[in-house]
Enzyme design. Structure first.
Site, PDB file in Angstrom:
ATOM      1  N   GLU A 116       0.807  -1.210   0.000  1.00 41.08           N
ATOM      2  CA  GLU A 116       0.000   0.000   0.000  1.00 41.08           C
ATOM      3  C   GLU A 116       0.845   1.266   0.000  1.00 41.08           C
ATOM      4  O   GLU A 116       2.004   1.263   0.432  1.00 41.08           O
ATOM      5  CB  GLU A 116      -0.925   0.007   1.227  1.00 41.08           C
ATOM      6  CG  GLU A 116      -1.978  -1.083   1.178  1.00 41.08           C
ATOM      7  CD  GLU A 116      -2.894  -1.113   2.397  1.00 41.08           C
ATOM      8  OE1 GLU A 116      -4.073  -1.432   2.231  1.00 41.08           O
ATOM      9  OE2 GLU A 116      -2.417  -0.813   3.506  1.00 41.08           O
ATOM     10  N   CYS A 129       3.314   8.807   1.245  1.00 40.74           N
ATOM     11  CA  CYS A 129       3.938   7.819   2.120  1.00 40.74           C
ATOM     12  C   CYS A 129       4.205   6.568   1.286  1.00 40.74           C
ATOM     13  O   CYS A 129       3.280   5.877   0.852  1.00 40.74           O
ATOM     14  CB  CYS A 129       3.011   7.514   3.293  1.00 40.74           C
ATOM     15  SG  CYS A 129       3.724   6.416   4.528  1.00 40.74           S
ATOM     16  N   CYS A 136       6.961  -6.494   6.289  1.00 41.67           N
ATOM     17  CA  CYS A 136       7.953  -5.746   7.068  1.00 41.67           C
ATOM     18  C   CYS A 136       8.979  -6.680   7.675  1.00 41.67           C
ATOM     19  O   CYS A 136       8.652  -7.790   8.106  1.00 41.67           O
ATOM     20  CB  CYS A 136       7.266  -4.936   8.176  1.00 41.67           C
ATOM     21  SG  CYS A 136       8.393  -3.779   9.012  1.00 41.67           S
ATOM     22  N   CYS A 140       7.610  -4.433  15.262  1.00 41.26           N
ATOM     23  CA  CYS A 140       7.303  -3.476  16.319  1.00 41.26           C
ATOM     24  C   CYS A 140       5.914  -3.781  16.863  1.00 41.26           C
ATOM     25  O   CYS A 140       4.944  -3.900  16.113  1.00 41.26           O
ATOM     26  CB  CYS A 140       7.379  -2.049  15.783  1.00 41.26           C
ATOM     27  SG  CYS A 140       9.037  -1.599  15.192  1.00 41.26           S
ATOM     28  N   CYS A 143       2.676  -1.655  16.018  1.00 42.78           N
ATOM     29  CA  CYS A 143       2.425  -1.361  14.608  1.00 42.78           C
ATOM     30  C   CYS A 143       1.774  -2.552  13.921  1.00 42.78           C
ATOM     31  O   CYS A 143       2.341  -3.654  13.905  1.00 42.78           O
ATOM     32  CB  CYS A 143       3.747  -1.009  13.917  1.00 42.78           C
ATOM     33  SG  CYS A 143       3.606  -0.676  12.154  1.00 42.78           S
ATOM     34  N   HIS A 247      10.173   6.074  19.984  1.00 40.36           N
ATOM     35  CA  HIS A 247       9.005   5.509  20.667  1.00 40.36           C
ATOM     36  C   HIS A 247       9.203   5.158  22.134  1.00 40.36           C
ATOM     37  O   HIS A 247       8.219   4.837  22.821  1.00 40.36           O
ATOM     38  CB  HIS A 247       8.457   4.287  19.940  1.00 40.36           C
ATOM     39  CG  HIS A 247       8.135   4.526  18.504  1.00 40.36           C
ATOM     40  ND1 HIS A 247       7.315   5.556  18.089  1.00 40.36           N
ATOM     41  CD2 HIS A 247       8.536   3.895  17.366  1.00 40.36           C
ATOM     42  CE1 HIS A 247       7.220   5.534  16.771  1.00 40.36           C
ATOM     43  NE2 HIS A 247       7.954   4.551  16.311  1.00 40.36           N
ATOM     44  N   CYS A 367      -0.969   6.065  10.496  1.00 38.80           N
ATOM     45  CA  CYS A 367       0.341   5.516  10.841  1.00 38.80           C
ATOM     46  C   CYS A 367       0.199   4.182  11.570  1.00 38.80           C
ATOM     47  O   CYS A 367      -0.528   4.072  12.555  1.00 38.80           O
ATOM     48  CB  CYS A 367       1.086   6.528  11.724  1.00 38.80           C
ATOM     49  SG  CYS A 367       2.741   6.025  12.192  1.00 38.80           S
TER      50      CYS A 367
END
Length: 384
Positions: A116, A129, A136, A140, A143, A247, A367
């Site tokens: 995406e 973006c 990935c 994390c 996420c 974070h 996000c």
């Protein structure tokens, strides 16, 4: 069909970007490589140099994907190019528009994998973006995208193709710097860009080329979760702005929510930030900080963040990101009051700490959400 000026073709070299139909994909290739491919296909060197320059202009300045539209190439010659070369984009599976104007595209690669990209319009800019991987590399905990398995790296043409698709949708051809809606790019979509370094670098060089897509490196931000060994190379070989997914400010919390911290700890990461080529007060490093209730959002956490930035003398700003929930996340978003308190402490220390306004939540484009609809819709198609 023979073409004037052509010589006998030679075999395609190993590693050439041939498609299933045998044609060579030109999107994502640097100019010199396009010239080489034209020579390989049979053009004599002077002819190949001229045609490479023309084709480059049509692809990146005019957005053309059809050799028949290239008016400075003779009509009789165009079928020869079309039979050997392709100028393509990723396939659009679905395009969505949020109530706040955010756009999201579900795209498919030539080998059938989905990923995406998102466009976020604002009054003074428009930010694309861009994804660097299908899935990935990292996991994390906060996420949703990070819970996807890595399928493969995106290739340069698939990264550049995202920018070109957005330009198609926004009607921004021919390419020109004035009056564009798409003004900024962030490498913050699916994937960890520094684990696909070569392809990201090669793609961004085309995006930044003044005769290519023509976006200034000051308008491009690469986000990393902290792949420390690659950060200096990113600064030297790409030279774009750096964003770091921090974070958390303590080892225990960051180990939990950003597991890469177990390999490259906070101190190593901040040392790499301090050494990042080109970082200064005019080009600050951005620290991304997702706000998780009772996890990383205390006043003490805010003060520690300030201390770390000062200790390493970092030219920095902090983006505070309200957590975007997803089913099974295991975390909650900090309260508005808690986020304001955290932001005020950082601001009072002289460090910019704006709170990012969530965008595109209704289409799972915010996000950390670039997985939800993609996987759900894929599974729905498979079971239909």
């Amino acid at each position: 069909m023979p073409i004037p000026g052509a010589v006998d073709p030679v075999p395609v070299p190993r590693g050439a970007s041939a498609r299933a139909d045998g044609r060579i994909e030109l999107v994502g290739l640097p100019r010199e490589r396009i010239r080489e491919e034209l020579e390989t296909a049979g053009l004599e060197p002077r002819q190949a140099k001229l045609r490479a320059k023309q084709i480059w202009h049509w692809i990146y300045n005019r957005g053309v994907g059809d050799f028949n539209a290239m008016s400075d190439i003779a009509k009789a010659q165009r079928p020869w190019f079309a039979a050997r070369f392709a100028i393509s984009r990723p396939e659009v599976v679905e395009a969505q528009v949020s109530t706040d104007g955010t756009r999201k595209w579900l795209l498919k690669t030539h080998d059938g994998h989905e990923f995406e990209m998102v466009f976020i319009p604002d009054a003074d800019r428009g930010t694309l973006c861009v994804s660097s991987q299908v899935g990935c590399t990292l996991n994390c905990r906060f996420c949703h995208t990070g819970t996807m398995a890595l399928v493969r790296n995106l290739e340069p043409q698939e990264i550049v193709g995202q920018v070109m698709l957005a330009r198609d949708a926004l009607g921004e051809w021919p390419s020109q710097p004035e009056g564009r809606m798409l003004t900024n790019i962030v490498m913050m979509g699916m994937g960890e860009p520094l684990y696909n370094f070569d392809n990201v670098r090669d793609a961004l060089k085309i995006v930044m080329d003044g005769d290519g897509l023509g976006l200034s490196k000051r308008r491009i931000t690469l986000s990393t979760s902290g792949v420390v060994p690659m950060m200096a190379r990113a600064g030297e070989e790409i030279g774009v702005n750096l964003a770091v997914s921090l974070h958390a400010v303590t080892k225990d919390v960051r180990d939990e929510i950003v597991p890469l911290n177990r390999k490259y700890g906070i101190d190593q990461l901040l040392e790499a930030c301090a050494a990042y080529p080109g970082a200064n007060n005019a080009r600050r490093i951005t620290f991304e900080y997702v706000m998780l209730k009772d996890k990383n959002d205390s006043d003490a956490d805010a003060r520690e963040l300030v201390r770390l930035i000062r200790q390493y003398r970092l030219p920095a700003k902090v983006n505070l990101i309200p957590f975007n929930p997803w089913p099974g996340a295991g975390y909650e978003c900090s309260t508005d009051e808690r986020i304001r308190s955290f932001s005020n402490i950082v601001f009072e220390a002289g460090i910019s700490a704006p709170v990012r306004t969530p965008r595109g939540r209704d289409i799972d484009a915010a996000c950390g959400q670039l997985k939800t609809s993609a996987e759900r819709k894929r599974k729905s198609r498979e079971t239909a």
